[in-house]
Design an enzyme around this catalytic site. Sequence first.
Site, PDB file in Angstrom:
ATOM      1  N   CYS A 114       0.852  -1.200   0.000  1.00 50.87           N
ATOM      2  CA  CYS A 114       0.000   0.000   0.000  1.00 50.87           C
ATOM      3  C   CYS A 114       0.884   1.245   0.000  1.00 50.87           C
ATOM      4  O   CYS A 114       0.775   2.128   0.855  1.00 50.87           O
ATOM      5  CB  CYS A 114      -0.938   0.002   1.201  1.00 50.87           C
ATOM      6  SG  CYS A 114      -1.828  -1.556   1.453  1.00 50.87           S
ATOM      7  N   ALA A 115       1.777   1.331  -0.997  1.00 52.53           N
ATOM      8  CA  ALA A 115       2.909   2.256  -0.960  1.00 52.53           C
ATOM      9  C   ALA A 115       2.577   3.702  -1.280  1.00 52.53           C
ATOM     10  O   ALA A 115       3.269   4.609  -0.807  1.00 52.53           O
ATOM     11  CB  ALA A 115       3.983   1.768  -1.935  1.00 52.53           C
ATOM     12  N   ALA A 116       1.580   3.965  -2.133  1.00 51.58           N
ATOM     13  CA  ALA A 116       1.315   5.348  -2.555  1.00 51.58           C
ATOM     14  C   ALA A 116       0.942   6.211  -1.350  1.00 51.58           C
ATOM     15  O   ALA A 116       0.300   5.715  -0.414  1.00 51.58           O
ATOM     16  CB  ALA A 116       0.198   5.360  -3.591  1.00 51.58           C
ATOM     17  N   LYS A 132       7.294   6.746   2.231  1.00 47.67           N
ATOM     18  CA  LYS A 132       7.992   5.675   2.929  1.00 47.67           C
ATOM     19  C   LYS A 132       8.831   4.842   1.960  1.00 47.67           C
ATOM     20  O   LYS A 132       9.901   4.347   2.316  1.00 47.67           O
ATOM     21  CB  LYS A 132       6.988   4.806   3.686  1.00 47.67           C
ATOM     22  CG  LYS A 132       6.225   5.580   4.761  1.00 47.67           C
ATOM     23  CD  LYS A 132       5.202   4.703   5.463  1.00 47.67           C
ATOM     24  CE  LYS A 132       4.345   5.515   6.413  1.00 47.67           C
ATOM     25  NZ  LYS A 132       3.490   6.495   5.725  1.00 47.67           N
ATOM     26  N   ASP A 155       0.810  -1.233  -4.759  1.00 45.87           N
ATOM     27  CA  ASP A 155      -0.419  -0.497  -4.491  1.00 45.87           C
ATOM     28  C   ASP A 155      -1.496  -1.032  -5.429  1.00 45.87           C
ATOM     29  O   ASP A 155      -1.199  -1.386  -6.575  1.00 45.87           O
ATOM     30  CB  ASP A 155      -0.237   1.007  -4.698  1.00 45.87           C
ATOM     31  CG  ASP A 155      -1.291   1.810  -3.933  1.00 45.87           C
ATOM     32  OD1 ASP A 155      -0.992   2.240  -2.804  1.00 45.87           O
ATOM     33  OD2 ASP A 155      -2.408   1.976  -4.457  1.00 45.87           O
ATOM     34  N   ASP A 181      -3.098  -6.116  -5.718  1.00 44.21           N
ATOM     35  CA  ASP A 181      -3.683  -6.189  -4.384  1.00 44.21           C
ATOM     36  C   ASP A 181      -2.732  -6.972  -3.485  1.00 44.21           C
ATOM     37  O   ASP A 181      -2.470  -8.155  -3.735  1.00 44.21           O
ATOM     38  CB  ASP A 181      -5.044  -6.871  -4.453  1.00 44.21           C
ATOM     39  CG  ASP A 181      -5.777  -6.849  -3.126  1.00 44.21           C
ATOM     40  OD1 ASP A 181      -5.157  -6.538  -2.090  1.00 44.21           O
ATOM     41  OD2 ASP A 181      -6.990  -7.153  -3.120  1.00 44.21           O
ATOM     42  N   ASP A 230       1.619  -0.031   5.540  1.00 44.72           N
ATOM     43  CA  ASP A 230       0.938   1.214   5.894  1.00 44.72           C
ATOM     44  C   ASP A 230      -0.489   1.053   5.386  1.00 44.72           C
ATOM     45  O   ASP A 230      -0.804   1.406   4.254  1.00 44.72           O
ATOM     46  CB  ASP A 230       1.652   2.394   5.236  1.00 44.72           C
ATOM     47  CG  ASP A 230       1.065   3.740   5.633  1.00 44.72           C
ATOM     48  OD1 ASP A 230       0.110   3.745   6.431  1.00 44.72           O
ATOM     49  OD2 ASP A 230       1.533   4.767   5.128  1.00 44.72           O
ATOM     50  N   CYS A 243      -2.369   5.930   9.867  1.00 41.94           N
ATOM     51  CA  CYS A 243      -2.474   7.331  10.310  1.00 41.94           C
ATOM     52  C   CYS A 243      -3.858   7.562  10.914  1.00 41.94           C
ATOM     53  O   CYS A 243      -4.540   8.536  10.608  1.00 41.94           O
ATOM     54  CB  CYS A 243      -2.186   8.300   9.175  1.00 41.94           C
ATOM     55  SG  CYS A 243      -3.242   8.121   7.719  1.00 41.94           S
TER      56      CYS A 243
END
Length: 430
Positions: free
Chosen positions: A245-247, A251, A266, A292, A308, A361
Amino acid sequence: MTDTTLAARGVALDLLRDVLRKSVPFDDAFDAHPDLAGLEPRDRGFVRVLVATVLRRLGQIDELIQACLAKPGLPKAAIHDMLRLGTAQLVFLNTPAHAAVDTAVELAAARNAAPYKGLINAVLRRVGREGIALAAQQDAGRLNTPDWMWLSWRTAYGTAKARGIVEAHLHEAPLDLTAKADPSSWAGRLDATVLPTGTLRRASGGSVTELPGFDAGGWWVQDLAASLPAKLFGDLRGKRVFDLCAAPGGKTAQLVAQGARVVALDRSAKRLERVTENLKRLDLEAELVATDAATWEPGELADAVLLDAPCSATGAIRRHPDILRVKTPDDIAKLAKAQGRLLARALDLVRPGGTLIYCTCSIQPEEGEAQITRLLARDNRMERWPVKSAELGGLSELINEKGEVRSLPGMLSELGGIDGFFVARLRRRP
């Protein structure tokens, strides 16, 4: 009033409608508005500040409007939004009274609401006379916070910390940057302060792309809290790391800059385009995969995995006040289920002896502490690897009793605050 001024207020009115009645995230609505490109940069900036102020101060604004109406009961939605825009300017943005009132009246005429011009004029003139004094008596933090959020934070953290959270949300966050190297040198060029963790902090405002070092790829925008997870892996030189889930890629950039061989995933190919753009500007390289993470099958396991996870982002309300208006308790429940699935899959991607870091977050415990408690209860392949104060530059306030990072808006106020974040570091047993 110029045509440009009227156009800017019209865009603001549309954006407010999209967020409040269509639950469109503010950034998405802003980027998609067809009239935005025709505005001057100054007017675009004003639209963003105006709408963000209404979203941040909505509870206060609505109470002020109600107090200044001759009769109880609010007008229809479009008129209500015009009053909200006018009130925000009069009470919170220091717009001259004649300008705020006149533009609201003209906007009503331009939007086929001429019969309401008298109402708008009367209410806003009274707001101009009495609004600032009335606002000074309001319980601002509580008024601007939906009941369900307030109750969830009070239950999780106690009244004092919940009060700190909602009062922190009244203020825009500073601009935090992560330097690719040598933060002390960049601090001087950027008029920034070096925080204990190495993050650069400067006052918000202005164009990020015009700051020294942007085009040269010397740094990227990243909140202090968001910069912490990637710092907690230890030495990553030459190690294989999966960034799930990099976008948008902050990070990812950190991991690559630390010497890791990164595979960044992502679900959204479009969102990965932004990661590509950021890495290119920074002159960093990673393997990007649009897929996914819950079903992805790599050729080999990773030395380290960073998850993340998609979340409610309630920790980032200082930067995105629309979260106060678009998120619901149902969203939290759905996201928590998805996070649990991703976390279980992330465990399978880590080699024995490797490290898994999970973060969100969010300040909802369901999306943070509860996820780790459930994972460890059902799967003994993982164990906690507690975070030490020295790894956070001595910011021990951010570490909970289990060695997890739990930051809350309201913490580190002496440094300018921090976003809400949760980070757990786990080690897969050999």
